[in-house]
Design an enzyme around this catalytic site. Structure first.
Site, PDB file in Angstrom:
ATOM      1  N   ALA A 115      -8.542  -3.318   4.533  1.00 55.55           N
ATOM      2  CA  ALA A 115      -8.152  -3.949   5.797  1.00 55.55           C
ATOM      3  C   ALA A 115      -7.094  -3.173   6.564  1.00 55.55           C
ATOM      4  O   ALA A 115      -6.631  -3.641   7.603  1.00 55.55           O
ATOM      5  CB  ALA A 115      -7.640  -5.356   5.498  1.00 55.55           C
ATOM      6  N   ASN A 184      -3.676  -6.781  -0.950  1.00 58.47           N
ATOM      7  CA  ASN A 184      -4.202  -5.469  -1.351  1.00 58.47           C
ATOM      8  C   ASN A 184      -3.663  -4.360  -0.450  1.00 58.47           C
ATOM      9  O   ASN A 184      -3.480  -3.229  -0.881  1.00 58.47           O
ATOM     10  CB  ASN A 184      -5.732  -5.491  -1.286  1.00 58.47           C
ATOM     11  CG  ASN A 184      -6.329  -6.317  -2.397  1.00 58.47           C
ATOM     12  OD1 ASN A 184      -6.331  -5.916  -3.553  1.00 58.47           O
ATOM     13  ND2 ASN A 184      -6.823  -7.500  -2.062  1.00 58.47           N
ATOM     14  N   HIS A 214      -1.400  -6.953  10.084  1.00 56.04           N
ATOM     15  CA  HIS A 214      -0.609  -6.120   9.173  1.00 56.04           C
ATOM     16  C   HIS A 214       0.248  -5.196  10.027  1.00 56.04           C
ATOM     17  O   HIS A 214      -0.279  -4.454  10.859  1.00 56.04           O
ATOM     18  CB  HIS A 214      -1.512  -5.261   8.288  1.00 56.04           C
ATOM     19  CG  HIS A 214      -2.476  -6.046   7.464  1.00 56.04           C
ATOM     20  ND1 HIS A 214      -2.098  -6.832   6.393  1.00 56.04           N
ATOM     21  CD2 HIS A 214      -3.816  -6.183   7.567  1.00 56.04           C
ATOM     22  CE1 HIS A 214      -3.162  -7.411   5.872  1.00 56.04           C
ATOM     23  NE2 HIS A 214      -4.220  -7.042   6.559  1.00 56.04           N
TER      24      HIS A 214
END
Ligand SMILES: NC(=O)c1ccc[n+]([C@@H]2O[C@H](COP(=O)([O-])OP(=O)(O)OC[C@H]3O[C@@H](n4cnc5c(N)ncnc54)[C@H](O)[C@@H]3O)[C@@H](O)[C@H]2O)c1
Length: 263
Positions: A115, A184, A214
């Protein structure tokens, strides 16, 4: 390895199903999907469901899309048999002793970027000189950050928050242990900068977070970098971003030499 690469998918959920369907549709020339491994019943697949031992026997490469526990339990068997392994559950590699053991085995292992992005730049900058600071702030819907180890009171506080709430602050190794399905990205960043002690992680629960965000910030002797990545969730699993299976396929392409990081 024969000219046809025989691939197996471990975990036929939101990531694995898309990976499998894309491989069946010919996403990577010369790759044949020959096995699907899942603890549940795999319905509506033209590819045989096998157990892991059979998949190791008949595959050249296995693609983990099942969770950290599968990496902990089976990565050594896969790599020890000389099979290659693409890893989605990057957080499993937060433990430096574990990754060191895996690297000694004959099979090749590659984690997907999943991601997040910009890892090539962070890796190059950290090769030049150690970063001074690296932070990863991940903002998700509150339910995605609730964990089984949390008290009922803490879970309710997170689920019922009406504004952004910091759920944890600490190192990448601890973050990936405490939030095994959700962070992750933090381990991916710490692997990119080859320094698990440096990366500070802050998951934030935000009821208005329609997209998972993020924010990666790294400052060091060769430059300052700040990436903001906003991903739509997978329609099948809101904890997973829709981009991830496509990142997994790209990682498989890199491992097999189909394409480099660019092109
Ligand atoms: N790198 C990233 O950015 C990133 C992003 C999202 C998810 N992930 C990882 O990918 C994993 C899978 O995500 P998903 O959204 O596809 O999850 P999912 O829950 O939709 O699917 C997981 C599948 O794995 C199967 N499974 C579970 N344990 C198994 C076992 N021991 N053997 C075989 N199959 C097993 C389940 O039955 C399920 O079908 C997550 O747990 C997470 O660790 C990584």
């Amino acid at each position: 390895m024969s000219s046809v690469v025989r691939a197996g998918v471990i975990g036929y959920g939101s990531i694995g199903r898309t990976v499998a369907n894309r491989l069946l549709a010919g996403a990577l020339t010369g790759v044949e999907l020959v096995a699907i491994v899942d603890t549940g019943v795999v319905a509506n697949s033209t590819v045989p469901q096998t157990d892991l031992a059979k998949a190791i026997e008949i595959c050249d490469v296995l693609i983990e899309c099942a969770g950290q526990a599968v990496v902990f339990e089976h990565a050594e068997a896969v790599l020890g048999a000389g099979r290659d392994l693409v890893i989605s559950s990057t957080g499993a590699l937060a433990d430096p002793d574990f990754i060191t053991r895996l690297r000694k085995l004959p099979g090749r292992m590659l984690c997907t970027t999943g991601a997040v992005g910009g890892l090539d730049l962070l890796g190059a900058a950290s090769d030049a000189a150690r970063f001074d600071t690296v932070t990863v702030q991940t903002t998700k819907l509150p339910t995605s950050l609730v964990q089984p180890w949390m008290s009922d009171q803490r879970s309710a506080q997170i689920v019922e928050t009406v504004s952004a709430l910091t759920v944890f602050e600490g190192g990448a190794e601890e973050a990936s242990r405490l939030f095994p399905r959700s962070l992750n990205v933090a381990t991916a960043v710490s692997l990119a900068v080859s320094d698990r002690d440096l990366v500070q992680v802050k998951p934030v629960a935000d009821p208005s977070a329609a997209l998972t965000r993020h924010e990666v910030t790294a400052r060091g002797p060769v430059g300052n970098y700040h990436f903001t990545i906003e991903n739509l969730p997978s329609p099948e699993n809101p904890r997973t971003s829709a981009i991830v299976p496509f990142a997994v396929l790209r990682t498989l392409g890199v491992l097999l030499g189909h394409h480099g990081v660019i092109g």
